[in-house]
Motif scaffolding. Structure first.
Motif, PDB file in Angstrom:
ATOM      1  N   ILE A 137      44.249  43.542  36.852  1.00  0.00           N
ATOM      2  CA  ILE A 137      42.956  43.883  37.471  1.00  0.00           C
ATOM      3  C   ILE A 137      42.984  43.698  38.983  1.00  0.00           C
ATOM      4  O   ILE A 137      42.104  44.207  39.687  1.00  0.00           O
ATOM      5  N   PHE A 138      43.988  42.958  39.503  1.00  0.00           N
ATOM      6  CA  PHE A 138      44.075  42.748  40.944  1.00  0.00           C
ATOM      7  C   PHE A 138      44.964  43.794  41.621  1.00  0.00           C
ATOM      8  O   PHE A 138      45.110  43.755  42.842  1.00  0.00           O
ATOM      9  N   ALA A 139      45.533  44.718  40.841  1.00  0.00           N
ATOM     10  CA  ALA A 139      46.384  45.767  41.417  1.00  0.00           C
ATOM     11  C   ALA A 139      45.511  46.897  41.963  1.00  0.00           C
ATOM     12  O   ALA A 139      44.451  47.214  41.427  1.00  0.00           O
TER      13      ALA A 139
ATOM     14  N   PHE B 187      41.347  44.202  44.197  1.00  0.00           N
ATOM     15  CA  PHE B 187      42.497  44.258  45.090  1.00  0.00           C
ATOM     16  C   PHE B 187      42.107  43.776  46.483  1.00  0.00           C
ATOM     17  O   PHE B 187      42.793  42.951  47.097  1.00  0.00           O
ATOM     18  N   LEU B 188      40.973  44.285  46.996  1.00  0.00           N
ATOM     19  CA  LEU B 188      40.474  43.835  48.294  1.00  0.00           C
ATOM     20  C   LEU B 188      40.120  42.343  48.274  1.00  0.00           C
ATOM     21  O   LEU B 188      40.357  41.613  49.245  1.00  0.00           O
ATOM     22  N   THR B 189      39.553  41.899  47.165  1.00  0.00           N
ATOM     23  CA  THR B 189      39.187  40.480  47.034  1.00  0.00           C
ATOM     24  C   THR B 189      40.400  39.580  47.228  1.00  0.00           C
ATOM     25  O   THR B 189      40.375  38.618  47.998  1.00  0.00           O
ATOM     26  N   ARG B 190      41.499  39.870  46.518  1.00  0.00           N
ATOM     27  CA  ARG B 190      42.710  39.047  46.646  1.00  0.00           C
ATOM     28  C   ARG B 190      43.283  39.135  48.062  1.00  0.00           C
ATOM     29  O   ARG B 190      43.748  38.133  48.630  1.00  0.00           O
ATOM     30  N   GLU B 191      43.249  40.366  48.656  1.00  0.00           N
ATOM     31  CA  GLU B 191      43.794  40.528  49.994  1.00  0.00           C
ATOM     32  C   GLU B 191      42.998  39.724  51.027  1.00  0.00           C
ATOM     33  O   GLU B 191      43.560  39.089  51.911  1.00  0.00           O
ATOM     34  N   ILE B 192      41.658  39.759  50.914  1.00  0.00           N
ATOM     35  CA  ILE B 192      40.808  39.010  51.859  1.00  0.00           C
ATOM     36  C   ILE B 192      41.061  37.512  51.732  1.00  0.00           C
ATOM     37  O   ILE B 192      41.190  36.792  52.731  1.00  0.00           O
TER      38      ILE B 192
END
Length: 642
Positions: free
Chosen positions: A587-589, A601-606
């Motif tokens: 789900i994070f891809a 994806f944006l959440t993990r990157e931030i």
């Protein structure tokens, strides 16, 4: 002076010479104090020993003097023996002629008949078989029981059972402390003992014979530390007034002082036949109760009239001598310490002079004169130091030259890097500008395409194939729009410095966007603040939107925090359908999911920009649960401060 400050050693508060002098003085003061403390201790012990030795010799002299004084009265003893013998024989005849009991006898009448034998007053006594005086012309002695003197009582019993006259030495009376000469004869039935006593007190006073007061005066005059001397005998046990147990009390040269412990002390000394020392009666005074045994003789009362001399010593002279010794030793110690100060000063100056010379040379070299030589000093160690410093200066000179060359190279490299950074900054600006223009033009073209498609959509015949094509075109347009939005958001990530975010405030502001949703929010973060990228609000927004979009019927979401060692664990959860175990990482891809696949994806990157980790740990069917591990220094609470 040091170039780095206004003291000789900037890192130390005082100079090296001061420390050397201080160490020398401390050692010298300690040694001097120990030596003079020992000398004072020895001198103090010597003063006390001298006092005790003088005291012992004086007491031995006093003991011998008293014993000799007792023996010196033997002339008077012998002079009265014959009159006493004749008087006792008449006393015996009169006792038996009368035929009365001792209590019924008129002893005063018999005393008058016997008085012709003597030129001094006499008294008559009658002892029973128990050694008790049952009748006497000297009323104070009636009832006197000699049980307190077992040996004397045993001798009386021997006299009672015998047939001869027994003479006693001149002794002190038990009641009035008068000097008396006694003699004894048994009755013919051996039931009683008849006694005649000659009162010699008046005779002694007329003749000036006062052996004990004279000895007390003599002993006090021989020593300056004597306050008083009182000589007691064993009659203190029976005397109503303890002063009557002091032979010749009336002519002692000083005033008698009462003491509460005197009776007990005398009793102890006479009982143990051993001298004791007690403190007092005044400060700086001690009292010696000196036991003086009676010289053995053939007299009836031999051993009964041992003496105890109460000698009050003043320790004031001992104290003064100790004080003088202390002052003398302190002054001597101070003189030695003053001399040590002078020696320490010159030694410290002599030792540190080469050091200061080397320091001066080093400071000249430090100012840039690398060719300045280190001047020669005395001492093998300092010469080694000079050679080492000179060698070090040579190496420093080479290193400085090398450093200057490397500095020039680094300056060139920094200049090149500065040009590269400026070029990169310009390129980034151009790319950002290009991205902005491109997104703007693409959005304009997308608006044209979308508007044109809306117009054409009404003209296209409705059938299954056309509907599928229209859906594909609409999805493509939406995807392009989302990608354009993603590029704008992604471009802003990491541009600005991290800031502190209040989790509670972000939750409240984000929920305003979902006010139409029937959600119950449980905020248990307790004022948690998180240091993260300025776009951290997108994290909270994406998590809530993800719950509403994919969680099914979500009615409750909650946020809480747990502190574990050095990190904080921020947990977000809902009561939706949850995430399958196989999808927890997918789900994070980017692109995964039913919509754009960009939210998590944006959440993990931030979060990764500030080292925050996120993972999903919920249970399928019970709801989603996201854990965010915040490292030390990236979290705090509102009331804790920065």
């Amino acid at each position: 002076m040091s170039r780095s400050g206004n003291k000789e050693f900037q890192y130390g508060q005082y100079s090296l010479s001061y420390h050397i002098m201080l160490i020398f003085l401390v050692i010298g003061i300690i040694c001097t104090s120990i030596i003079f403390a020992y000398l004072y201790h020895v001198e103090s012990d010597s003063i006390e020993s001298e006092f005790l030795l003088s005291q012992r010799y004086g007491e031995e002299a006093l003991t011998h003097a008293i014993q000799l004084a007792d023996q010196s009265l033997s002339f008077y003893d012998n002079a009265y023996n014959q009159p006493l013998r004749l008087a006792l024989l008449d006393y015996q005849n009169l006792f038996h002629q009368n035929g009365k009991s001792p209590e019924e006898l008129d002893l005063e009448e018999i005393k008058e008949k016997l008085a012709d034998y003597f030129d001094l007053p006499i008294d008559l006594y009658i002892f029973n078989s128990s050694g008790v005086i049952i009748a006497s012309t000297f009323q104070p002695d009636i009832g006197l029981d000699f049980s307190f003197a077992p040996k004397f009582k045993e001798r009386l019993n021997t006299i009672r059972l015998g047939d001869s006259v027994a003479f006693d030495a001149i002794v002190t009376g038990t009641k009035l402390g008068e000097e008396r000469k006694y003699a004894y004869i048994p009755t013919r039935d051996h039931e009683y003992i008849l006694e005649i006593g000659i009162n010699l007190q008046v005779f002694f006073e007329k003749q000036g014979i006062s052996k004990y007061p004279r000895l007390a005066r003599w002993y006090k005059e021989t020593r300056q530390d004597i306050v008083s001397v009182w000589i007691f005998d064993q009659t203190f046990n029976q005397a109503t007034d303890i002063r009557t147990s002091i032979p010749g009390f009336a002519v002692y040269p000083y005033e008698f002082q009462d003491r509460t412990d005197r009776f007990d002390n005398l009793k102890t000394v006479f009982g143990e036949k051993k001298s004791i020392v007690v403190t007092g009666p005044q400060p700086n005074q001690i009292t010696k109760y000196l036991y003086i045994p009676q010289v053995k003789s053939s007299s009836v009362s031999s051993g009964l009239f041992d003496k105890v001399a109460e000698i009050v010593y003043s320790t004031e002279q001992v104290r003064q001598k100790k004080e003088k010794a202390l002052v003398k030793n302190i002054l001597n110690a101070l003189m030695i310490i003053a001399f040590l100060c002078l020696i320490a000063f010159f030694i410290s100056r002599y030792v540190t002079r080469p050091v200061y010379q080397i320091i001066e040379d080093i400071e000249i070299i430090a100012d840039g004169d690398y060719d300045h030589p280190i001047r020669r000093t005395k001492g093998f160690e300092f010469r080694r130091l000079e050679a080492s410093i000179q060698k070090m200066v040579g190496r420093l000179k080479e290193d400085i030259i090398s450093i200057r060359q490397k500095t020039d190279d680094l300056n060139d490299e920094l200049q090149n890097r500065r040009y590269a950074e400026e070029s990169l900054r310009a390129a980034n600006h151009k790319l950002s500008l290009l991205g902005t223009i491109t997104r703007h033009d693409l959005l304009n073209q997308m608006s044209v395409v979308s508007s044109g498609f809306d117009l054409l959509e009404d003209e296209i015949p409705v059938n299954e194939q056309n509907n599928r094509l229209k859906a594909m075109i609409r999805d493509a347009l939406n995807s392009i729009s989302d990608l354009i939005l993603f590029t704008r958001i992604y471009e802003q990530m990491g541009v600005d410095k991290p800031v502190w975010h209040s989790i509670s405030r972000l939750i409240n502001e984000t929920m305003k966007n979902f006010s139409d949703q029937p959600l119950t929010v449980h905020d248990l973060t307790n004022g948690l603040l998180v240091c993260a990228d300025p776009m951290f609000d997108r994290v909270i927004y994406n998590l809530i939107e993800n719950s509403l979009r994919h969680g099914g019927r979500v009615s409750r979401i909650s946020c809480d925090v747990r502190i574990d060692d050095t990190f904080a664990m921020l947990t977000y959860s809902d009561d939706g359908s949850g995430v399958p175990a196989a999808d927890k990482e997918k789900i994070f891809a980017r692109g995964y999911g039913k919509n754009t696949g960009l939210g998590l994806f944006l959440t993990r990157e931030i979060l990764s920009l500030t080292g925050i980790e996120i993972r999903e740990i919920g249970t399928l069917g019970e709801g989603a649960c996201f854990e965010m591990k915040i490292p030390q220094g990236k979290w705090r609470f509102e009331d804790a401060g920065l």
